[in-house]
Design a protein around this motif. Structure first.
Motif, PDB file in Angstrom:
ATOM      1  N   THR A   1       0.472  -0.856   0.272  1.00 18.50           N
ATOM      2  CA  THR A   1      -0.261   0.112   0.002  1.00 18.50           C
ATOM      3  C   THR A   1       0.846   1.283   0.406  1.00 18.50           C
ATOM      4  O   THR A   1       0.231   2.133  -0.656  1.00 18.50           O
TER       5      THR A   1
ATOM      6  N   VAL B   1      -9.949   6.666  -2.455  1.00 17.85           N
ATOM      7  CA  VAL B   1      -9.258   5.515  -1.898  1.00 17.85           C
ATOM      8  C   VAL B   1     -10.580   4.814  -1.432  1.00 17.85           C
ATOM      9  O   VAL B   1     -11.548   5.026  -0.857  1.00 17.85           O
TER      10      VAL B   1
ATOM     11  N   LYS C   1      -7.915   5.483   7.819  1.00 12.79           N
ATOM     12  CA  LYS C   1      -8.051   6.177   7.429  1.00 12.79           C
ATOM     13  C   LYS C   1      -6.941   7.377   8.356  1.00 12.79           C
ATOM     14  O   LYS C   1      -6.089   7.765   8.356  1.00 12.79           O
TER      15      LYS C   1
ATOM     16  N   LEU D   1      -3.600   6.148   7.103  1.00 13.07           N
ATOM     17  CA  LEU D   1      -3.304   6.806   5.684  1.00 13.07           C
ATOM     18  C   LEU D   1      -2.826   8.447   6.043  1.00 13.07           C
ATOM     19  O   LEU D   1      -2.264   8.845   5.270  1.00 13.07           O
TER      20      LEU D   1
ATOM     21  N   SER E   1     -12.700   9.484  -0.311  1.00 10.96           N
ATOM     22  CA  SER E   1     -12.826   8.483  -0.032  1.00 10.96           C
ATOM     23  C   SER E   1     -14.020   7.219  -0.175  1.00 10.96           C
ATOM     24  O   SER E   1     -15.230   8.133   0.147  1.00 10.96           O
TER      25      SER E   1
END
Length: 490
Positions: A100, A116, A132, A135, A151
């Motif tokens: 990722t 996303v 989240k 990320l 997202s």
């Protein structure tokens, strides 16, 4: 010819789906289309990179099915903006993984718009807020946390949220105002190419501008030709292709490299002037004095596979062993590959390709090391194993012959003279002698001399009788079987 504002028309977005293996990239592509064209992922590299077109709300979207992030990087590194939008697929239960992070790096470097997709939201342990947060640590701030990255929660398995994802892709595309000029000379980018045994060099491509027609002269920096066959992603014949449309193009004189731009030319002479010499033979590390080296002749089903494998090779530490790719080419293993491997003391890697009958015979005759692979991680494991062996200089046992003992001539302390018939292979003076009795090993020792007709020999072939002066602790008896073997470096 420059773009004319009056000639501009909206084109469909080109989308690439990236993410960690098993997080659902292939499942999402399958869910998006109204038919199944992909099977379960196999190690991150699909057989041939595909490009697929779907329609949603009356508008088209093109999806790229890349064979891993390395291929996407290869496309980007040659300056080809193959994708407009990247969808980063993440398992909502597992979260951000190593691949990722690699995908995020490639997306940032490519400068494409990001969406996303939090997949597998149907799992009880799914935790989108946790993902989240992860990320956020990677510099990706989604809109719900105050950022600018959209997202969406989806389940490729149940289909939940997939239609909303398509709508989101189209919204992002509208904001990018993707337009093209159909009056311009056709040009595009090679997404994948491979050597088809029947059709010759075959390429999957995305047209970026203009209208490409059957019979047009096309060229990249390494290949040229006339378009003999033009098909859509479903194999249907086309007379002409339009921007963002995925096409399968046949007509190049050789296999072009992944990521190369292709242009249309008025004449073949004009196309030839565009050609540059592009060598696919790569040396990653120079050979150092006294340093072991692993030479590889690499053959694969497609150029994208070659790109991905070579990118992997560059990540392997080479302090103790140098890794050299002496040839890298798409297509089946042939006679010249085997001859090159023999002359350069290389191993042959065949990734999702076969060897022809002549090559097969030469491999067996010349004892060239040959490895078949379908998955990149098995190729990775074998490469590391072979490099470790180069350091350890691992030795393996090789049986060279057998003898049936029929007489004992003399027995002394630690020595015997025995006679018998060589039944298999040959007896070699430099070999180790193993004593077998009733199918079990009794002991082993050293061969001092081999005689036949009162003359000394270095070796005696099967079908001949001889006497052997043996040195060892165990006693040989009539009826024993002697096995002759050596240890050789693997």
């Amino acid at each position: 010819m420059e773009e004319n504002e009056k000639n501009l028309t909206v084109r469909p977005p080109v989308v690439v789906i990236l993410g960690h293996i098993d997080h659902g990239k292939t499942s999402l592509l399958t869910a998006i289309k109204d038919f199944r064209v992909l099977e379960k992922e196999s190690g991150g590299i699909t057989q041939h990179v595909g490009a697929y077109e779907i329609e949603h709300n009356g508008k088209k979207i093109t999806f790229l099915d890349t064979p891993g992030h390395e291929s996407f990087s290869a496309i980007r590194s040659r300056g080809a903006r193959a994708a407009d939008v990247a969808v980063l697929v993440i398992d909502a239960a597992e979260g951000v993984k190593k691949q990722t992070k690699e995908a995020i790096k490639h997306i940032k470097e490519a400068g494409v718009s990001l969406i996303v997709a939090l997949n597998k939201i149907d799992k009880p342990e799914a935790n989108p807020e946790m993902v989240k947060g992860q990320l956020n640590s990677e510099g990706i701030v989604v809109e719900s946390l105050g950022g600018d990255v959209p997202s969406i929660e989806i389940s490729a398995k149940t289909g939940k949220g997939v239609a909303d994802l398509l709508g989101l892709i189209q919204l992002v595309a509208e904001m990018k105002e993707l337009k093209t000029d159909l009056s311009l000379r056709p040009e595009g980018v090679i997404i994948e190419s491979y050597l088809d045994n029947k059709r010759g060099p075959t390429s999957t491509a995305i047209l970026e501008q203009g209208v490409l027609k059957k019979g047009d002269i096309v060229g990249t920096s390494s290949a040229l030709g006339k378009v003999r066959s033009l098909k859509d992603f479903q194999g249907k014949e086309l007379d002409e292709a339009y921007p963002s449309q995925p096409i399968v193009l046949v007509g190049f004189d050789k296999v072009p490299a992944v990521g190369e731009k292709f242009l249309s030319f008025e004449t073949m002479e004009e196309a030839k002037a565009n050609i540059k010499s592009v060598s696919k033979n790569t040396v990653f590390e120079p050979e150092e004095e006294g340093k072991p080296v692993l030479n590889i002749v690499l053959k694969a089903d497609a150029v994208g596979s070659l790109e991905a494998i070579e990118e992997f090779f560059k990540t392997i530490p080479q302090e103790d062993v140098s890794l050299r790719v002496v040839k890298s080419e798409a297509g089946n293993v042939n006679e010249s590959d085997v001859k090159l491997a023999k002359s350069t003391k290389s191993v042959i890697y065949a990734f999702r390709v076969r060897k022809d009958s002549i090559a097969e015979g030469l491999i067996e005759r010349d004892k060239v090391k040959y490895f078949d692979f379908d998955l990149i991680y098995t190729l990775a494991q074998k490469t590391k194993e072979l490099m470790e062996r180069r350091v350890k200089k691992e030795k393996v046992r090789v049986d060279v012959g057998k003898m049936e003992v029929s007489i004992i001539f003399r027995t002394e302390k630690n020595r015997q003279i025995v006679g018998g018939l060589i039944t298999e292979g040959l007896a070699e003076r430099t070999a180790v002698l193993e004593i077998m009795r009733g199918g079990e090993k009794i002991g082993e020792g050293k061969i001092i001399e081999i005689q036949a007709n009162k003359k000394n020999f270095e070796s005696i072939k099967s079908g001949k009788e001889c006497a052997i002066l043996y040195q060892g602790q165990e006693r040989i008896k009539e009826g024993d079987e002697l096995v002759f073997f050596k240890y050789v470096e693997d």
